[in-house]
Write a protein that holds these residues in place. Sequence first.
Motif, PDB file in Angstrom:
ATOM      1  N   LYS A 268       0.963  -1.272  -0.107  1.00  0.00           N
ATOM      2  CA  LYS A 268       0.016  -0.157   0.041  1.00  0.00           C
ATOM      3  C   LYS A 268       0.854   1.443   0.038  1.00  0.00           C
ATOM      4  N   LEU A 269       1.905   1.158   0.602  1.00  0.00           N
ATOM      5  CA  LEU A 269       2.621   2.538   0.861  1.00  0.00           C
ATOM      6  C   LEU A 269       3.536   2.462  -0.467  1.00  0.00           C
ATOM      7  N   GLU A 270       4.021   1.553  -0.961  1.00  0.00           N
ATOM      8  CA  GLU A 270       4.609   1.686  -2.380  1.00  0.00           C
ATOM      9  C   GLU A 270       3.718   2.153  -3.356  1.00  0.00           C
ATOM     10  N   LYS A 271       2.330   1.593  -3.164  1.00  0.00           N
ATOM     11  CA  LYS A 271       1.327   2.458  -4.110  1.00  0.00           C
ATOM     12  C   LYS A 271       1.095   4.015  -4.140  1.00  0.00           C
ATOM     13  N   MET A 272       0.988   4.177  -2.829  1.00  0.00           N
ATOM     14  CA  MET A 272       0.547   5.480  -2.345  1.00  0.00           C
ATOM     15  C   MET A 272       1.949   6.281  -3.035  1.00  0.00           C
ATOM     16  N   GLN A 273       3.176   5.775  -2.730  1.00  0.00           N
ATOM     17  CA  GLN A 273       4.440   6.508  -3.316  1.00  0.00           C
ATOM     18  C   GLN A 273       4.391   6.791  -4.769  1.00  0.00           C
ATOM     19  N   GLN A 274       4.086   5.874  -5.554  1.00  0.00           N
ATOM     20  CA  GLN A 274       4.006   5.691  -7.016  1.00  0.00           C
ATOM     21  C   GLN A 274       3.168   6.698  -7.393  1.00  0.00           C
ATOM     22  N   THR A 275       1.769   6.853  -6.893  1.00  0.00           N
ATOM     23  CA  THR A 275       0.797   7.611  -7.293  1.00  0.00           C
ATOM     24  C   THR A 275       1.175   9.188  -7.030  1.00  0.00           C
ATOM     25  N   ALA A 276       1.673   9.350  -5.827  1.00  0.00           N
ATOM     26  CA  ALA A 276       2.411  10.678  -5.554  1.00  0.00           C
ATOM     27  C   ALA A 276       3.495  11.236  -6.548  1.00  0.00           C
TER      28      ALA A 276
END
Length: 70
Positions: A43-51
């Motif tokens: 989830k954190l990696e996905k959030m970082q990628q979208t950011a």
Amino acid sequence: MAEVKSMFREVLPKQGQLSVEDVATVVLCKPKLLPLKSLTLEKLEKMQQTAQETIHQQEMTEKEQHQTKE
């Protein structure tokens, strides 16, 4: 079922204590497959990628606006 006769006969003591030695043995069970990444990490990696994608899009729009002004 027919009763099978054993070569050995069971002997129980008539007096004293009866003790049983229980030997611990290794019991193998199926291995448990664990995910390489935890759900939280994913989830954190996905959030970082979208950011990062959002920042990249903002930079591209700023460049386009800057180029149209010139």
